[in-house]
Design a protein around this motif. Sequence first.
Motif, PDB file in Angstrom:
ATOM      1  N   SER A   4      45.180  72.039  25.569  1.00 17.87           N
ATOM      2  CA  SER A   4      45.520  73.446  25.815  1.00 17.87           C
ATOM      3  C   SER A   4      44.266  74.304  25.902  1.00 17.87           C
ATOM      4  O   SER A   4      44.190  75.221  26.733  1.00 17.87           O
ATOM      5  CB  SER A   4      46.428  73.980  24.706  1.00 17.87           C
ATOM      6  OG  SER A   4      47.654  73.281  24.675  1.00 17.87           O
ATOM      7  N   GLY A   5      43.287  74.002  25.055  1.00 20.02           N
ATOM      8  CA  GLY A   5      42.027  74.736  25.112  1.00 20.02           C
ATOM      9  C   GLY A   5      41.299  74.527  26.428  1.00 20.02           C
ATOM     10  O   GLY A   5      40.736  75.455  26.996  1.00 20.02           O
ATOM     11  N   THR A  37      44.707  80.412  40.250  1.00 17.10           N
ATOM     12  CA  THR A  37      43.866  79.847  39.200  1.00 17.10           C
ATOM     13  C   THR A  37      43.092  78.658  39.761  1.00 17.10           C
ATOM     14  O   THR A  37      43.680  77.755  40.361  1.00 17.10           O
ATOM     15  CB  THR A  37      44.724  79.376  38.015  1.00 17.10           C
ATOM     16  OG1 THR A  37      45.445  80.490  37.489  1.00 17.10           O
ATOM     17  CG2 THR A  37      43.853  78.756  36.921  1.00 17.10           C
ATOM     18  N   LYS A  68      42.742  82.314  21.375  1.00 18.93           N
ATOM     19  CA  LYS A  68      44.134  82.327  20.962  1.00 18.93           C
ATOM     20  C   LYS A  68      44.506  81.004  20.303  1.00 18.93           C
ATOM     21  O   LYS A  68      44.131  79.944  20.784  1.00 18.93           O
ATOM     22  CB  LYS A  68      45.049  82.572  22.166  1.00 18.93           C
ATOM     23  CG  LYS A  68      44.794  83.890  22.882  1.00 18.93           C
ATOM     24  CD  LYS A  68      45.694  84.025  24.102  1.00 18.93           C
ATOM     25  CE  LYS A  68      45.416  85.331  24.842  1.00 18.93           C
ATOM     26  NZ  LYS A  68      46.266  85.442  26.061  1.00 18.93           N
ATOM     27  N   GLN A  70      46.556  77.767  19.431  1.00 16.76           N
ATOM     28  CA  GLN A  70      47.420  76.916  20.230  1.00 16.76           C
ATOM     29  C   GLN A  70      48.377  76.153  19.322  1.00 16.76           C
ATOM     30  O   GLN A  70      48.008  75.768  18.211  1.00 16.76           O
ATOM     31  CB  GLN A  70      46.591  75.912  21.041  1.00 16.76           C
ATOM     32  CG  GLN A  70      45.573  76.542  21.962  1.00 16.76           C
ATOM     33  CD  GLN A  70      46.224  77.239  23.139  1.00 16.76           C
ATOM     34  OE1 GLN A  70      47.387  77.018  23.434  1.00 16.76           O
ATOM     35  NE2 GLN A  70      45.470  78.090  23.820  1.00 16.76           N
ATOM     36  N   ASP A 107      40.007  80.324  24.380  1.00 12.85           N
ATOM     37  CA  ASP A 107      40.238  81.701  24.817  1.00 12.85           C
ATOM     38  C   ASP A 107      40.481  82.639  23.641  1.00 12.85           C
ATOM     39  O   ASP A 107      40.906  83.774  23.809  1.00 12.85           O
ATOM     40  CB  ASP A 107      41.439  81.767  25.771  1.00 12.85           C
ATOM     41  CG  ASP A 107      42.723  81.244  25.131  1.00 12.85           C
ATOM     42  OD1 ASP A 107      42.645  80.735  23.995  1.00 12.85           O
ATOM     43  OD2 ASP A 107      43.785  81.345  25.769  1.00 12.85           O
ATOM     44  N   SER A 129      40.371  76.312  35.012  1.00 11.81           N
ATOM     45  CA  SER A 129      41.235  75.548  34.125  1.00 11.81           C
ATOM     46  C   SER A 129      40.981  74.054  34.298  1.00 11.81           C
ATOM     47  O   SER A 129      40.904  73.557  35.419  1.00 11.81           O
ATOM     48  CB  SER A 129      42.699  75.858  34.449  1.00 11.81           C
ATOM     49  OG  SER A 129      43.571  75.116  33.641  1.00 11.81           O
ATOM     50  N   LYS A 176      38.218  78.813  32.325  1.00 12.95           N
ATOM     51  CA  LYS A 176      38.074  79.252  33.710  1.00 12.95           C
ATOM     52  C   LYS A 176      36.833  78.591  34.313  1.00 12.95           C
ATOM     53  O   LYS A 176      35.725  78.906  33.878  1.00 12.95           O
ATOM     54  CB  LYS A 176      37.962  80.773  33.777  1.00 12.95           C
ATOM     55  CG  LYS A 176      39.215  81.491  33.311  1.00 12.95           C
ATOM     56  CD  LYS A 176      39.084  82.991  33.465  1.00 12.95           C
ATOM     57  CE  LYS A 176      40.345  83.697  33.006  1.00 12.95           C
ATOM     58  NZ  LYS A 176      40.257  85.168  33.142  1.00 12.95           N
ATOM     59  N   ALA A 191      43.016  76.460  29.207  1.00  9.54           N
ATOM     60  CA  ALA A 191      42.809  77.908  29.131  1.00  9.54           C
ATOM     61  C   ALA A 191      41.448  78.338  29.659  1.00  9.54           C
ATOM     62  O   ALA A 191      41.195  79.539  29.819  1.00  9.54           O
ATOM     63  CB  ALA A 191      42.975  78.371  27.682  1.00  9.54           C
TER      64      ALA A 191
END
Length: 410
Positions: A330-331, A18, A383, A385, A381, A338, A336, A334
């Motif tokens: 967290s966002g 990553t 999702k 959190q 992403d 990171s 790319k 996540a």
Amino acid sequence: MTIQVQNPVDIFARYGLTRVINASGTETTKGASPVCAEVLEAVNALVPHCVDMLELQSVAYATIARAFGTEGGVVVNCSAAGISTAVAACMTGDNLARAERLPDTRAMKSEVILQRGHNVTYGGYIGQNVTLTGARLVEIGAATECGVYQLVDAITPDTAAVLFVVSHHTVQSGLIALEEVCEAAHAHGVPVIVDGAAEPDPRIFLRAGADLVITSMHKSFAGLTGATVAGRRDLIQACIVQEKGIARPMKVGKEAVISAIAAVERWERADHAAIMARRMEILQRGKAELETLPGITVEIEPDSTSYLFSRLLLKVDPDKAGLTAYQLSSGLAAMKPSIMVRTLMADIGLLQVDLRRADDALADHILASIKAVVAAGGASDGKAQPASANLADKAVENLKRFPITLGARQ
């Protein structure tokens, strides 16, 4: 002979790693600092060859002495190794027979005094770095309060050293200042060791009276993994002796020693005032951009230990921002690549953004990413959190991920 890379490969794609943008700090878990070109050049020039390690450490000794304004220095494998080596040196002196006996400390001074508010974890416990040498840790005071009278009372004929930890992890008020620690310890003939692993200028602690100062080379100095121990000539010589004893399992190689030499020389030549001014420009721009976001208050926060650099401090009001500080971090993680920000105080709504290693383009990317995550309500992403997490429990969960299955390119 030098190593020539004929066909550079994308090492991240090759192994499925990553890509990480570290806006958190210089933590080892995130690969510390990017290694500077001067260090890579020096390492590349030396590692294809054999070298007399005592000669190489002697070059390091003189380089550290000159740059840090002290009597001498030695390179060790990391700052944690530096603590153990320095403690052992204070117990054995340059007596090789004693160094070979550790952790058996019979007939040696073997107590190390530490303010309770300094017994922290940086990923490993400070106290363990002391006790694995065979020394006995003597904690004084309370976590948030300690006085000189407690230090003086704790000093006995068995006291080998006082350890002073300089870190954002420690309690930042209510404890004994380094100058007072040195004055009290030296009045009783006791040396003072400073663990200043992430600090950008070890001269501060040497001038305050410390006998040995430990500085990471892969953090503020942008070198390979390693650390310097700088200070009193006799104690530095005692550190070298530990290579025949407790320091052997944590021995340092030629690549780390030449890396430290090059990193210290680069630091010595640097225009630190100009670097600080440039960093402040980026921070001011970042503050102006991010404080327009709903529910986000931004401050430029001086580092709590050295005050030689600053970070952006983001205060997140979840009711107005639509996400918590942890969800924002967290966002970003996540994304790319990171993006890692400092989350030590996320449970109370605070994030720190460290832009010391960012140029204009990278700073712009980090700032734009923060805006995007806030606009998306934390789910970069797609999702959801969790609102928060206990960092200690999170660390355990992270270790259980090992070994991680990666999508390496064949």
